[in-house]
Design a protein around this motif. Structure first.
Motif, PDB file in Angstrom:
ATOM      1  N   VAL A  28     -36.539  49.832 -61.280  1.00  0.00           N
ATOM      2  CA  VAL A  28     -35.408  48.982 -60.903  1.00  0.00           C
ATOM      3  C   VAL A  28     -35.881  47.808 -60.049  1.00  0.00           C
ATOM      4  O   VAL A  28     -35.517  46.649 -60.294  1.00  0.00           O
ATOM      5  CB  VAL A  28     -34.332  49.799 -60.151  1.00  0.00           C
ATOM      6  N   ASN A  29     -36.708  48.100 -59.041  1.00  0.00           N
ATOM      7  CA  ASN A  29     -37.235  47.016 -58.208  1.00  0.00           C
ATOM      8  C   ASN A  29     -38.069  46.037 -59.026  1.00  0.00           C
ATOM      9  O   ASN A  29     -37.939  44.816 -58.894  1.00  0.00           O
ATOM     10  CB  ASN A  29     -38.083  47.579 -57.065  1.00  0.00           C
ATOM     11  N   GLY A  30     -38.948  46.591 -59.868  1.00  0.00           N
ATOM     12  CA  GLY A  30     -39.824  45.746 -60.671  1.00  0.00           C
ATOM     13  C   GLY A  30     -39.054  44.821 -61.598  1.00  0.00           C
ATOM     14  O   GLY A  30     -39.384  43.631 -61.721  1.00  0.00           O
ATOM     15  N   TRP A  34     -39.308  40.911 -60.676  1.00  0.00           N
ATOM     16  CA  TRP A  34     -40.358  40.229 -61.432  1.00  0.00           C
ATOM     17  C   TRP A  34     -39.998  39.890 -62.868  1.00  0.00           C
ATOM     18  O   TRP A  34     -40.686  39.083 -63.494  1.00  0.00           O
ATOM     19  CB  TRP A  34     -41.625  41.086 -61.434  1.00  0.00           C
ATOM     20  N   VAL A  35     -38.947  40.506 -63.424  1.00  0.00           N
ATOM     21  CA  VAL A  35     -38.653  40.323 -64.855  1.00  0.00           C
ATOM     22  C   VAL A  35     -37.327  39.612 -65.079  1.00  0.00           C
ATOM     23  O   VAL A  35     -37.284  38.550 -65.728  1.00  0.00           O
ATOM     24  CB  VAL A  35     -38.654  41.685 -65.591  1.00  0.00           C
ATOM     25  N   PHE A  36     -36.238  40.196 -64.584  1.00  0.00           N
ATOM     26  CA  PHE A  36     -34.907  39.635 -64.852  1.00  0.00           C
ATOM     27  C   PHE A  36     -34.749  38.251 -64.235  1.00  0.00           C
ATOM     28  O   PHE A  36     -35.175  38.012 -63.098  1.00  0.00           O
ATOM     29  CB  PHE A  36     -33.814  40.559 -64.305  1.00  0.00           C
ATOM     30  N   GLU A  37     -34.103  37.365 -64.989  1.00  0.00           N
ATOM     31  CA  GLU A  37     -33.738  36.065 -64.437  1.00  0.00           C
ATOM     32  C   GLU A  37     -32.626  36.286 -63.401  1.00  0.00           C
ATOM     33  O   GLU A  37     -31.769  37.129 -63.575  1.00  0.00           O
ATOM     34  CB  GLU A  37     -33.219  35.148 -65.547  1.00  0.00           C
ATOM     35  N   GLY A  38     -32.631  35.512 -62.330  1.00  0.00           N
ATOM     36  CA  GLY A  38     -31.567  35.650 -61.348  1.00  0.00           C
ATOM     37  C   GLY A  38     -32.052  35.369 -59.941  1.00  0.00           C
ATOM     38  O   GLY A  38     -33.211  35.008 -59.711  1.00  0.00           O
ATOM     39  N   ASP A  49     -42.231  35.446 -50.447  1.00  0.00           N
ATOM     40  CA  ASP A  49     -41.899  36.485 -49.466  1.00  0.00           C
ATOM     41  C   ASP A  49     -41.231  37.650 -50.186  1.00  0.00           C
ATOM     42  O   ASP A  49     -40.926  37.578 -51.373  1.00  0.00           O
ATOM     43  CB  ASP A  49     -41.007  35.949 -48.337  1.00  0.00           C
ATOM     44  N   LEU A  50     -40.989  38.736 -49.444  1.00  0.00           N
ATOM     45  CA  LEU A  50     -40.421  39.957 -50.021  1.00  0.00           C
ATOM     46  C   LEU A  50     -38.988  40.203 -49.550  1.00  0.00           C
ATOM     47  O   LEU A  50     -38.513  41.340 -49.562  1.00  0.00           O
ATOM     48  CB  LEU A  50     -41.300  41.158 -49.666  1.00  0.00           C
ATOM     49  N   ASN A  51     -38.305  39.145 -49.135  1.00  0.00           N
ATOM     50  CA  ASN A  51     -36.940  39.314 -48.634  1.00  0.00           C
ATOM     51  C   ASN A  51     -36.024  39.950 -49.673  1.00  0.00           C
ATOM     52  O   ASN A  51     -35.165  40.775 -49.341  1.00  0.00           O
ATOM     53  CB  ASN A  51     -36.368  37.966 -48.198  1.00  0.00           C
ATOM     54  N   ASN A  52     -36.207  39.568 -50.933  1.00  0.00           N
ATOM     55  CA  ASN A  52     -35.354  40.126 -51.986  1.00  0.00           C
ATOM     56  C   ASN A  52     -35.593  41.623 -52.170  1.00  0.00           C
ATOM     57  O   ASN A  52     -34.672  42.390 -52.441  1.00  0.00           O
ATOM     58  CB  ASN A  52     -35.593  39.397 -53.306  1.00  0.00           C
ATOM     59  N   TYR A  53     -36.847  42.035 -52.023  1.00  0.00           N
ATOM     60  CA  TYR A  53     -37.171  43.469 -52.129  1.00  0.00           C
ATOM     61  C   TYR A  53     -36.486  44.257 -51.017  1.00  0.00           C
ATOM     62  O   TYR A  53     -35.884  45.309 -51.258  1.00  0.00           O
ATOM     63  CB  TYR A  53     -38.678  43.671 -52.067  1.00  0.00           C
ATOM     64  N   PHE A  54     -36.572  43.736 -49.798  1.00  0.00           N
ATOM     65  CA  PHE A  54     -35.993  44.452 -48.667  1.00  0.00           C
ATOM     66  C   PHE A  54     -34.470  44.360 -48.639  1.00  0.00           C
ATOM     67  O   PHE A  54     -33.820  45.125 -47.926  1.00  0.00           O
ATOM     68  CB  PHE A  54     -36.592  43.931 -47.355  1.00  0.00           C
ATOM     69  N   PHE A  55     -33.916  43.442 -49.418  1.00  0.00           N
ATOM     70  CA  PHE A  55     -32.464  43.417 -49.586  1.00  0.00           C
ATOM     71  C   PHE A  55     -32.029  44.455 -50.613  1.00  0.00           C
ATOM     72  O   PHE A  55     -31.022  45.156 -50.426  1.00  0.00           O
ATOM     73  CB  PHE A  55     -31.996  42.025 -50.032  1.00  0.00           C
ATOM     74  N   LEU A  56     -32.793  44.559 -51.702  1.00  0.00           N
ATOM     75  CA  LEU A  56     -32.437  45.484 -52.789  1.00  0.00           C
ATOM     76  C   LEU A  56     -32.656  46.952 -52.425  1.00  0.00           C
ATOM     77  O   LEU A  56     -31.829  47.814 -52.758  1.00  0.00           O
ATOM     78  CB  LEU A  56     -33.273  45.167 -54.030  1.00  0.00           C
ATOM     79  N   ALA A  57     -33.781  47.251 -51.762  1.00  0.00           N
ATOM     80  CA  ALA A  57     -34.197  48.640 -51.534  1.00  0.00           C
ATOM     81  C   ALA A  57     -33.121  49.508 -50.868  1.00  0.00           C
ATOM     82  O   ALA A  57     -32.893  50.637 -51.324  1.00  0.00           O
ATOM     83  CB  ALA A  57     -35.494  48.666 -50.728  1.00  0.00           C
ATOM     84  N   PRO A  58     -32.457  49.041 -49.792  1.00  0.00           N
ATOM     85  CA  PRO A  58     -31.424  49.902 -49.182  1.00  0.00           C
ATOM     86  C   PRO A  58     -30.301  50.270 -50.133  1.00  0.00           C
ATOM     87  O   PRO A  58     -29.766  51.387 -50.077  1.00  0.00           O
ATOM     88  CB  PRO A  58     -30.905  49.044 -48.020  1.00  0.00           C
ATOM     89  N   TRP A  59     -29.927  49.345 -51.024  1.00  0.00           N
ATOM     90  CA  TRP A  59     -28.842  49.624 -51.964  1.00  0.00           C
ATOM     91  C   TRP A  59     -29.277  50.606 -53.042  1.00  0.00           C
ATOM     92  O   TRP A  59     -28.493  51.464 -53.466  1.00  0.00           O
ATOM     93  CB  TRP A  59     -28.357  48.319 -52.599  1.00  0.00           C
ATOM     94  N   ILE A  60     -30.530  50.498 -53.476  1.00  0.00           N
ATOM     95  CA  ILE A  60     -31.051  51.472 -54.446  1.00  0.00           C
ATOM     96  C   ILE A  60     -31.120  52.854 -53.811  1.00  0.00           C
ATOM     97  O   ILE A  60     -30.743  53.859 -54.426  1.00  0.00           O
ATOM     98  CB  ILE A  60     -32.448  51.037 -54.950  1.00  0.00           C
ATOM     99  N   PHE A  61     -31.572  52.905 -52.551  1.00  0.00           N
ATOM    100  CA  PHE A  61     -31.701  54.191 -51.858  1.00  0.00           C
ATOM    101  C   PHE A  61     -30.354  54.850 -51.589  1.00  0.00           C
ATOM    102  O   PHE A  61     -30.288  56.072 -51.450  1.00  0.00           O
ATOM    103  CB  PHE A  61     -32.453  54.012 -50.542  1.00  0.00           C
TER     104      PHE A  61
END
Length: 242
Positions: A28-30, A34-38, A49-61
């Motif tokens: 899901v993160n990948g 790295w793949v989906f447009e948006g 930077d990894l701001n998008n990763y740290f925004f997504l991760a809490p919601w996935i968890f």
């Protein structure tokens, strides 16, 4: 506690659960990063930077961790093995901490491969190496504390019902409310000067604070307190389980 921890890890890795959890988290993160447009795509963001990763991760968890913990005690209660565990030469706290640690270690194993993202951002920066390590690793620490709190909520929720799906839904609801609910209420400006205080009751404010790279003891104490509170009421539930 050690025997319970080993039992939990064996149960995870002897079934598809552990592999599925790690695969889903990374997939899901990948895909989003790295793949989906948006807006979440790092390659199209223009910032290394990894701001998008740290925004997504809490919601996935919010969904993934309850899926890990939903069977912790609900399965034991449903099959009656909780009574057998109570007769073992272990304390209730050792039982709870063993299950909590087993689930939390699985979450850590899911997070570890994403450290490769740090290297990717390091190489993508212009110039190469243009990455804020303090902010990045502060965000990883915040994510670990947040995941630990979600895990304690999930373990507690698994004591509420014999049905794993019910335990899952309860854990998702509590995690969602504590992460975003207080912030959402504060955004309505219903309480005037108390809105800021209300927002600080939520996990999101403290997680975002740590993600800035400043490790404030107040934020760490907040997460540790919430985690201990849910483990404490888990202990009460197990001791009074009939």
């Amino acid at each position: 506690m050690k025997s319970i921890l080993i039992k939990e890890l064996n149960s995870f890795f002897s079934s598809p659960i552990a592999y599925l959890v790690i695969a889903v988290y990374l997939l899901v993160n990948g895909l989003f990063l790295w793949v989906f447009e948006g807006d979440f795509n790092i390659l199209h963001a223009g910032f290394a930077d990894l701001n998008n990763y740290f925004f997504l991760a809490p919601w996935i968890f919010i969904f993934l961790i309850p899926a890990i913990t939903m069977r912790s005690f609900s399965d034991e209660i449903n099959t009656g093995t909780i009574e057998i565990l109570k007769t073992k030469p272990i304390t209730t706290w050792q039982l709870i901490l063993g299950k909590f640690t087993g689930s939390f270690l699985l979450v850590i194993l899911a997070i570890l491969p994403t450290l490769i993202y740090v290297y990717s951002i390091y190489k993508l920066g212009n110039p190469v190496g243009n990455i804020k390590f303090g902010t990045t690793f502060g965000s990883f620490i915040g994510l670990l504390f947040l995941a630990g709190t979600y895990t304690s909520i999930g373990v507690f929720s698994s004591t509420i019902s014999k049905n794993q799906i019910v335990s899952f839904i309860i854990a998702v609801f509590i995690s969602f409310f504590l992460f975003y609910g207080f912030e959402a209420l504060a955004n309505y400006n219903l309480f005037g000067n108390l809105d800021y205080t209300l927002q600080n009751f939520g996990m999101s404010a403290h997680y975002n604070s740590i993600s800035k790279g400043v490790i404030d003891t107040r934020d760490l104490i907040y997460f540790a307190s919430i985690t201990f509170f849910f483990l404490l009421i888990t202990n009460y539930r197990i001791q009074h389980e009939e």
